[in-house]
Write a protein that holds these residues in place. Structure first.
Motif, short mmCIF file in Angstrom:
data_model
loop_
_atom_site.label_atom_id
_atom_site.label_comp_id
_atom_site.label_asym_id
_atom_site.label_seq_id
_atom_site.Cartn_x
_atom_site.Cartn_y
_atom_site.Cartn_z
N THR A 66 0.81 -1.22 0.00
CA THR A 66 0.00 0.00 0.00
C THR A 66 0.84 1.26 0.00
O THR A 66 0.38 2.32 -0.38
CB THR A 66 -0.91 0.05 1.24
OG1 THR A 66 -0.10 0.18 2.41
CG2 THR A 66 -1.80 -1.15 1.32
N GLY A 67 2.06 1.19 0.47
CA GLY A 67 2.89 2.38 0.58
C GLY A 67 2.62 3.19 1.84
O GLY A 67 3.30 4.18 2.10
N GLU B 127 -8.74 4.09 1.29
CA GLU B 127 -8.64 3.59 -0.09
C GLU B 127 -9.93 2.89 -0.49
O GLU B 127 -10.39 3.05 -1.62
CB GLU B 127 -7.45 2.64 -0.21
CG GLU B 127 -6.11 3.34 -0.16
CD GLU B 127 -4.94 2.39 -0.31
OE1 GLU B 127 -5.09 1.36 -1.02
OE2 GLU B 127 -3.88 2.66 0.26
N ALA B 128 -10.52 2.13 0.42
CA ALA B 128 -11.78 1.44 0.12
C ALA B 128 -12.89 2.46 -0.12
O ALA B 128 -13.71 2.29 -1.02
CB ALA B 128 -12.15 0.50 1.25
N SER B 129 -12.91 3.52 0.67
CA SER B 129 -13.91 4.57 0.50
C SER B 129 -13.74 5.26 -0.85
O SER B 129 -14.72 5.55 -1.53
CB SER B 129 -13.80 5.58 1.64
OG SER B 129 -14.71 6.62 1.45
N GLN C 190 -14.96 2.92 -3.46
CA GLN C 190 -16.41 2.85 -3.42
C GLN C 190 -17.01 4.05 -4.16
O GLN C 190 -17.98 3.90 -4.92
CB GLN C 190 -16.88 2.83 -1.97
CG GLN C 190 -18.38 2.70 -1.81
CD GLN C 190 -18.78 2.71 -0.34
OE1 GLN C 190 -18.05 3.17 0.52
NE2 GLN C 190 -19.96 2.22 -0.07
N GLY C 191 -16.44 5.23 -3.97
CA GLY C 191 -16.91 6.42 -4.68
C GLY C 191 -16.72 6.29 -6.18
O GLY C 191 -17.60 6.67 -6.96
N GLN C 192 -15.59 5.74 -6.60
CA GLN C 192 -15.34 5.56 -8.03
C GLN C 192 -16.32 4.55 -8.63
O GLN C 192 -16.83 4.76 -9.73
CB GLN C 192 -13.90 5.09 -8.26
CG GLN C 192 -12.87 6.15 -7.95
CD GLN C 192 -11.45 5.60 -8.02
OE1 GLN C 192 -11.24 4.42 -8.23
NE2 GLN C 192 -10.48 6.48 -7.83
N ILE C 193 -16.59 3.49 -7.91
CA ILE C 193 -17.55 2.48 -8.39
C ILE C 193 -18.94 3.08 -8.48
O ILE C 193 -19.67 2.85 -9.46
CB ILE C 193 -17.53 1.23 -7.49
CG1 ILE C 193 -16.22 0.47 -7.67
CG2 ILE C 193 -18.72 0.32 -7.78
CD1 ILE C 193 -16.01 -0.66 -6.68
N LEU C 194 -19.33 3.88 -7.49
CA LEU C 194 -20.64 4.52 -7.50
C LEU C 194 -20.76 5.48 -8.68
O LEU C 194 -21.77 5.50 -9.38
CB LEU C 194 -20.87 5.25 -6.18
CG LEU C 194 -22.22 5.91 -6.01
CD1 LEU C 194 -23.34 4.88 -6.07
CD2 LEU C 194 -22.27 6.66 -4.69
#
Length: 161
Positions: free
Chosen positions: A11-12, A81-83, A86-90
Motif C-alpha cells: 500500500t505504501g 482507499e476502500a472509501s 467505493q466512490g469511483q464504483i458509484l
C-alpha cells in the motif's frame, strides 16, 4: 534489504519490519515507532493495535531460522482507499445507468417509429384520405401490420369504386 521491505508493503502507507530470532528489530521500512508482536502472527492477516491505531499485520517466516518479516498497514489507510474505490464504483455505476437510460430511450423511439407512422396513416384514413400508403420498412410484426393496413386501404378503394 530495504528495497525488499518497501516492496512487501503493497500500500505504501505501512511499515515492514525485519525481526531477528529474539523478536528484536533489525530494520524497518517506515517510521512507526512500535514493533508488532512476533508471536501469534503466523502467515495470516490480523488486526493489532500499534502506535495508538489499529493496523492489519502479517508475519512471514524467513529462510534464516527464527527471523521474520512483519508487515503492518494502518487500517485507516485501507479504509480510506476502500472509501475512494467505493466512490469511483458509484460514479461509474451512475454513469452507466445514465448511458443505459439514454440508449433505452433512443432504442424505444427508434423501434416505435413504425407504430407512429401506422397510427398517423390510420388517422388520415379515418378522416377520409384513402390515398395514404405506408412505406413498409421492416419484416417484423409492425411491418406485417403496415402491409395489412395498405391492403385494407386498397380493398376499401376497390369496394368504393
Amino acid at each position: 534489504v530495504l528495497d525488499i521491505l518497501h516492496t512487501a508493503d503493497f500500500t505504501g502507507n505501512g511499515t515492514t519490519y525485519l525481526l531477528d530470532e529474539s523478536g528484536g528489530l533489525v530494520m524497518a521500512s517506515g517510521s512507526q515507532s512500535s514493533v508488532p508482536p512476533n508471536e501469534g502472527l503466523e502467515d495470516v492477516w490480523q488486526t493489532v493495535r500499534l502506535d495508538g491505531q489499529d493496523a492489519i499485520v502479517r508475519s512471514i517466516a524467513l529462510s534464516i531460522p527464527g527471523w521474520r518479516m512483519v508487515t503492518a498497514i494502518p487500517l485507516q489507510s485501507l479504509l480510506l482507499e476502500a472509501s475512494s474505490l467505493q466512490g469511483q464504483i458509484l460514479l461509474f455505476a451512475l454513469g452507466m445507468g445514465v448511458l443505459i437510460l439514454i440508449l433505452a430511450t433512443w432504442t424505444a423511439g427508434y423501434n416505435s417509429r413504425g407504430i407512429r407512422a401506422l397510427a398517423d396513416s390510420m388517422q388520415r384514413a379515418q378522416q377520409g384520405d384513402l390515398d395514404t400508403q405506408i412505406i413498409i420498412d421492416s419484416e417484423d410484426e409492425i411491418g406485417t401490420l403496415q402491409h395489412s393496413f395498405n391492403y385494407m386501404i386498397r380493398k376499401t378503394e376497390q369496394m368504393m369504386e
